[in-house]
Design a protein around this motif. Structure first.
Motif, PDB file in Angstrom:
ATOM      1  N   GLU A  41      -6.444  10.557   1.788  1.00  0.00           N
ATOM      2  CA  GLU A  41      -5.402  11.487   2.216  1.00  0.00           C
ATOM      3  C   GLU A  41      -4.231  11.529   1.243  1.00  0.00           C
ATOM      4  OE1 GLU A  41      -6.135  13.278   4.782  1.00  0.00           O
ATOM      5  OE2 GLU A  41      -7.968  12.107   5.164  1.00  0.00           O
ATOM      6  N   ASP A  42      -4.365  10.906   0.085  1.00  0.00           N
ATOM      7  CA  ASP A  42      -3.267  10.808  -0.877  1.00  0.00           C
ATOM      8  C   ASP A  42      -3.123  12.118  -1.654  1.00  0.00           C
ATOM      9  OD1 ASP A  42      -1.356  10.150  -2.718  1.00  0.00           O
ATOM     10  OD2 ASP A  42      -2.372   8.360  -3.482  1.00  0.00           O
ATOM     11  N   GLU A  43      -2.195  12.957  -1.249  1.00  0.00           N
ATOM     12  CA  GLU A  43      -2.000  14.255  -1.888  1.00  0.00           C
ATOM     13  C   GLU A  43      -1.172  14.172  -3.158  1.00  0.00           C
ATOM     14  OE1 GLU A  43      -0.309  16.822   1.031  1.00  0.00           O
ATOM     15  OE2 GLU A  43      -2.130  16.883   2.270  1.00  0.00           O
ATOM     16  N   SER A  44      -0.743  12.959  -3.551  1.00  0.00           N
ATOM     17  CA  SER A  44       0.066  12.809  -4.763  1.00  0.00           C
ATOM     18  C   SER A  44      -0.778  12.633  -6.007  1.00  0.00           C
ATOM     19  CB  SER A  44       0.992  11.592  -4.615  1.00  0.00           C
ATOM     20  OG  SER A  44       0.259  10.378  -4.686  1.00  0.00           O
ATOM     21  N   THR A  45      -2.097  12.539  -5.854  1.00  0.00           N
ATOM     22  CA  THR A  45      -2.963  12.270  -6.992  1.00  0.00           C
ATOM     23  C   THR A  45      -4.135  13.239  -7.010  1.00  0.00           C
ATOM     24  OG1 THR A  45      -4.012  10.457  -8.219  1.00  0.00           O
ATOM     25  CG2 THR A  45      -4.521  10.612  -5.867  1.00  0.00           C
ATOM     26  N   LEU A  46      -4.849  13.270  -8.124  1.00  0.00           N
ATOM     27  CA  LEU A  46      -6.021  14.125  -8.254  1.00  0.00           C
ATOM     28  C   LEU A  46      -7.135  13.623  -7.342  1.00  0.00           C
ATOM     29  CD1 LEU A  46      -7.746  16.314  -9.668  1.00  0.00           C
ATOM     30  CD2 LEU A  46      -8.214  14.640 -11.481  1.00  0.00           C
ATOM     31  N   ARG A  47      -7.638  14.525  -6.515  1.00  0.00           N
ATOM     32  CA  ARG A  47      -8.772  14.229  -5.646  1.00  0.00           C
ATOM     33  C   ARG A  47      -9.835  15.296  -5.868  1.00  0.00           C
ATOM     34  NH1 ARG A  47      -6.743  14.531   0.118  1.00  0.00           N
ATOM     35  NH2 ARG A  47      -5.498  16.210  -0.833  1.00  0.00           N
ATOM     36  N   VAL A  48     -11.089  14.875  -5.934  1.00  0.00           N
ATOM     37  CA  VAL A  48     -12.181  15.794  -6.257  1.00  0.00           C
ATOM     38  C   VAL A  48     -13.282  15.654  -5.212  1.00  0.00           C
ATOM     39  CG1 VAL A  48     -13.874  16.495  -7.984  1.00  0.00           C
ATOM     40  CG2 VAL A  48     -11.643  15.611  -8.715  1.00  0.00           C
ATOM     41  N   ARG A  49     -13.595  16.749  -4.554  1.00  0.00           N
ATOM     42  CA  ARG A  49     -14.680  16.769  -3.570  1.00  0.00           C
ATOM     43  C   ARG A  49     -16.014  16.845  -4.294  1.00  0.00           C
ATOM     44  NH1 ARG A  49     -14.649  15.318   1.536  1.00  0.00           N
ATOM     45  NH2 ARG A  49     -12.807  16.623   1.945  1.00  0.00           N
ATOM     46  N   THR A  50     -16.973  15.994  -3.876  1.00  0.00           N
ATOM     47  CA  THR A  50     -18.285  15.984  -4.505  1.00  0.00           C
ATOM     48  C   THR A  50     -19.250  16.889  -3.739  1.00  0.00           C
ATOM     49  OG1 THR A  50     -19.249  14.158  -3.249  1.00  0.00           O
ATOM     50  CG2 THR A  50     -17.822  13.584  -5.119  1.00  0.00           C
ATOM     51  N   PRO A  51     -20.306  17.356  -4.390  1.00  0.00           N
ATOM     52  CA  PRO A  51     -21.259  18.236  -3.693  1.00  0.00           C
ATOM     53  C   PRO A  51     -21.911  17.600  -2.476  1.00  0.00           C
ATOM     54  CG  PRO A  51     -21.561  18.406  -6.064  1.00  0.00           C
ATOM     55  CD  PRO A  51     -20.600  17.280  -5.834  1.00  0.00           C
ATOM     56  N   SER A  52     -22.002  16.265  -2.441  1.00  0.00           N
ATOM     57  CA  SER A  52     -22.652  15.596  -1.310  1.00  0.00           C
ATOM     58  C   SER A  52     -21.702  15.349  -0.146  1.00  0.00           C
ATOM     59  CB  SER A  52     -23.235  14.255  -1.765  1.00  0.00           C
ATOM     60  OG  SER A  52     -22.204  13.392  -2.198  1.00  0.00           O
ATOM     61  N   GLY A  53     -20.444  15.799  -0.268  1.00  0.00           N
ATOM     62  CA  GLY A  53     -19.482  15.592   0.806  1.00  0.00           C
ATOM     63  C   GLY A  53     -18.600  14.382   0.620  1.00  0.00           C
ATOM     64  N   GLY A  54     -18.756  13.673  -0.484  1.00  0.00           N
ATOM     65  CA  GLY A  54     -17.893  12.530  -0.781  1.00  0.00           C
ATOM     66  C   GLY A  54     -16.592  12.961  -1.436  1.00  0.00           C
ATOM     67  N   LEU A  55     -15.860  11.990  -1.956  1.00  0.00           N
ATOM     68  CA  LEU A  55     -14.559  12.278  -2.560  1.00  0.00           C
ATOM     69  C   LEU A  55     -14.288  11.271  -3.670  1.00  0.00           C
ATOM     70  CD1 LEU A  55     -12.045  14.177  -2.131  1.00  0.00           C
ATOM     71  CD2 LEU A  55     -11.017  12.266  -0.876  1.00  0.00           C
ATOM     72  N   HIS A  56     -13.767  11.764  -4.796  1.00  0.00           N
ATOM     73  CA  HIS A  56     -13.295  10.919  -5.883  1.00  0.00           C
ATOM     74  C   HIS A  56     -11.777  10.976  -5.909  1.00  0.00           C
ATOM     75  CE1 HIS A  56     -17.329  11.602  -8.228  1.00  0.00           C
ATOM     76  NE2 HIS A  56     -17.456  10.766  -7.220  1.00  0.00           N
ATOM     77  N   VAL A  57     -11.145   9.826  -5.776  1.00  0.00           N
ATOM     78  CA  VAL A  57      -9.686   9.750  -5.810  1.00  0.00           C
ATOM     79  C   VAL A  57      -9.286   9.079  -7.113  1.00  0.00           C
ATOM     80  CG1 VAL A  57      -7.607   9.015  -4.581  1.00  0.00           C
ATOM     81  CG2 VAL A  57      -9.700   9.535  -3.290  1.00  0.00           C
ATOM     82  N   TRP A  58      -8.614   9.816  -7.986  1.00  0.00           N
ATOM     83  CA  TRP A  58      -8.297   9.362  -9.337  1.00  0.00           C
ATOM     84  C   TRP A  58      -6.928   8.700  -9.385  1.00  0.00           C
ATOM     85  CZ3 TRP A  58     -10.509  11.997 -14.121  1.00  0.00           C
ATOM     86  CH2 TRP A  58     -11.738  12.614 -13.850  1.00  0.00           C
ATOM     87  N   TYR A  59      -6.867   7.529 -10.040  1.00  0.00           N
ATOM     88  CA  TYR A  59      -5.588   6.855 -10.306  1.00  0.00           C
ATOM     89  C   TYR A  59      -5.560   6.406 -11.764  1.00  0.00           C
ATOM     90  CZ  TYR A  59      -4.766   6.598  -5.250  1.00  0.00           C
ATOM     91  OH  TYR A  59      -4.562   6.907  -3.926  1.00  0.00           O
ATOM     92  N   ARG A  60      -4.373   6.283 -12.305  1.00  0.00           N
ATOM     93  CA  ARG A  60      -4.226   5.772 -13.670  1.00  0.00           C
ATOM     94  C   ARG A  60      -3.706   4.338 -13.627  1.00  0.00           C
ATOM     95  NH1 ARG A  60       1.267   6.180 -14.462  1.00  0.00           N
ATOM     96  NH2 ARG A  60       2.289   7.851 -13.260  1.00  0.00           N
TER      97      ARG A  60
END
Length: 369
Positions: free
Chosen positions: A163-182
């Motif tokens: 639910e972190d809207e402050s960072t890049l989040r990417v929805r995957t085709p299988s319904g998962g999610l990638h949450v990117w942090y540096r």
């Protein structure tokens, strides 16, 4: 469009003049490189890197020994990732259907990989590694990584990264999610992909960092497009509580392992004196499947492959065809080159496989006693 990774739309809500596949893939690769994220090609329509060249497949070797990478070729997956815009033009300009992988470690990224696979949940001791869940706690409805990550975040008194809207989040085709942090402190966080459940952050929640890659937002596969959510297109700094959880779950190298460090020369050279030319060919054949795992950092059955190689070499040692010390060194050097930072687990697998193989000598006729 690639700068924001989204389509422009007409008043009707339909995409206006959509760019070609070639424009999309090349522009996305350039977009990533401008942000300091080294990129490498993925096979068209797939999540895995483009295959090695014929020479590398015929004569497997660690990425550090490969002449292809300095020559500007894409062998060895994320090990070949580049920021060079001319090379990017050459790769994706000539192969517009290639996907885009980002080398997480070199990009200074930690990506939370949340899955939503419809499988039966594991036992309670594997829901949150290292955190016991009492029998009286009702786990009804817990079904995927979104749930387990939410439970972990709730235990720490913080919202879920999903639910972190402050960072890049990417929805995957299988319904998962990638949450990117540096990563802002230079620590060399290790990937949990392919390392078994012991290093996962939670059930169906893996970490992509050093030793792995992540699929760039905007990449299309045969199953769909990796789609960024919201308006944020830059990774936020890794939250302190997540860093503490990563450290707790073993995502840092052991204290006695310097990192980064150069990978040793080709492991086969360590056993040149272990029985003449014929045995060298046998050794190379045994090590080749382990080396091939470097091409597919995402899983690749690395543990089973290394265990089979150790078992086979154990049989050769028992039959007097190799020295145990040389076999262990060859296995260790090869495995560390493929999965850097996993030395402890590699050592355990090698010891187990060798011990089993020592009880079953492998003779010239290929038969075990």
């Amino acid at each position: 469009m690639p700068a924001e990774l989204r389509f422009s739309r007409s008043d009707s809500g339909r995409p206006a003049l959509e760019p070609s596949v070639a424009e999309l893939s090349l522009a996305t690769a350039r977009w990533c490189a401008r942000r300091g994220w080294p990129v490498h090609p993925l096979a068209a329509g797939r999540k895995t890197p483009v295959a090695n060249c014929g020479d590398c497949r015929a004569r497997p070797h660690p990425p550090t020994d490969c002449p292809c990478i300095p020559a500007g070729r894409w062998c060895h997956g994320f090990h070949s990732a580049t920021l060079d815009q001319d090379r990017i033009q050459q790769w994706w300009g000539s192969n517009p259907k290639f996907g885009i992988g980002v080398s997480c470690g070199r990009a200074g990224l930690v990506v939370i990989d949340i899955d939503a696979h419809p499988v039966q949940p594991p036992t309670r001791d594997r829901i949150l590694p290292g955190i016991p869940i009492a029998d009286h706690i009702d786990l009804t409805g817990l079904a995927n990584g979104f749930h387990t990550l939410a439970v972990l975040a709730a235990l720490r008194g913080t919202p879920s990264p999903a639910e972190d809207e402050s960072t890049l989040r990417v929805r995957t085709p299988s319904g998962g999610l990638h949450v990117w942090y540096r990563v802002g402190d230079g620590r060399r966080w290790q990937s949990s992909v392919g390392s078994g459940s012991g290093r996962a952050l939670a059930w169906q929640v893996d970490i992509r960092a050093h030793g792995s890659y992540i699929i760039a937002p905007g990449t299309a596969t045969r199953h769909g497009v990796y789609t960024p959510l919201g308006d944020v297109r830059e990774p936020a700094a890794l939250p302190l509580w997540l860093a503490q959880e990563l450290e707790r779950t073993g995502h840092l190298p052991a204290p006695n392992i310097p990192a980064p460090r150069p990978v040793p020369p080709r492991a086969r050279q360590a056993v040149l004196a272990a029985g003449g030319g014929r045995e060298q060919h046998v050794l190379a054949a045994v090590l080749a499947p382990v080396e091939d795992c470097a091409q597919v950092p995402e899983g690749a059955g690395f543990s089973d492959t290394l265990n089979r190689a150790a078992y086979t070499l154990g049989g050769l040692v028992a039959a007097g065809r190799l020295l145990r010390e040389e076999a262990e060194e060859a296995l260790r050097h090869t495995a560390v080159a493929v999965r850097p930072g996993q030395e402890r687990r590699i050592g355990q697998i090698i010891r187990s496989g060798l011990t089993a193989g020592l009880n079953r000598p492998l003779h010239d006729n290929g038969r075990r006693q």
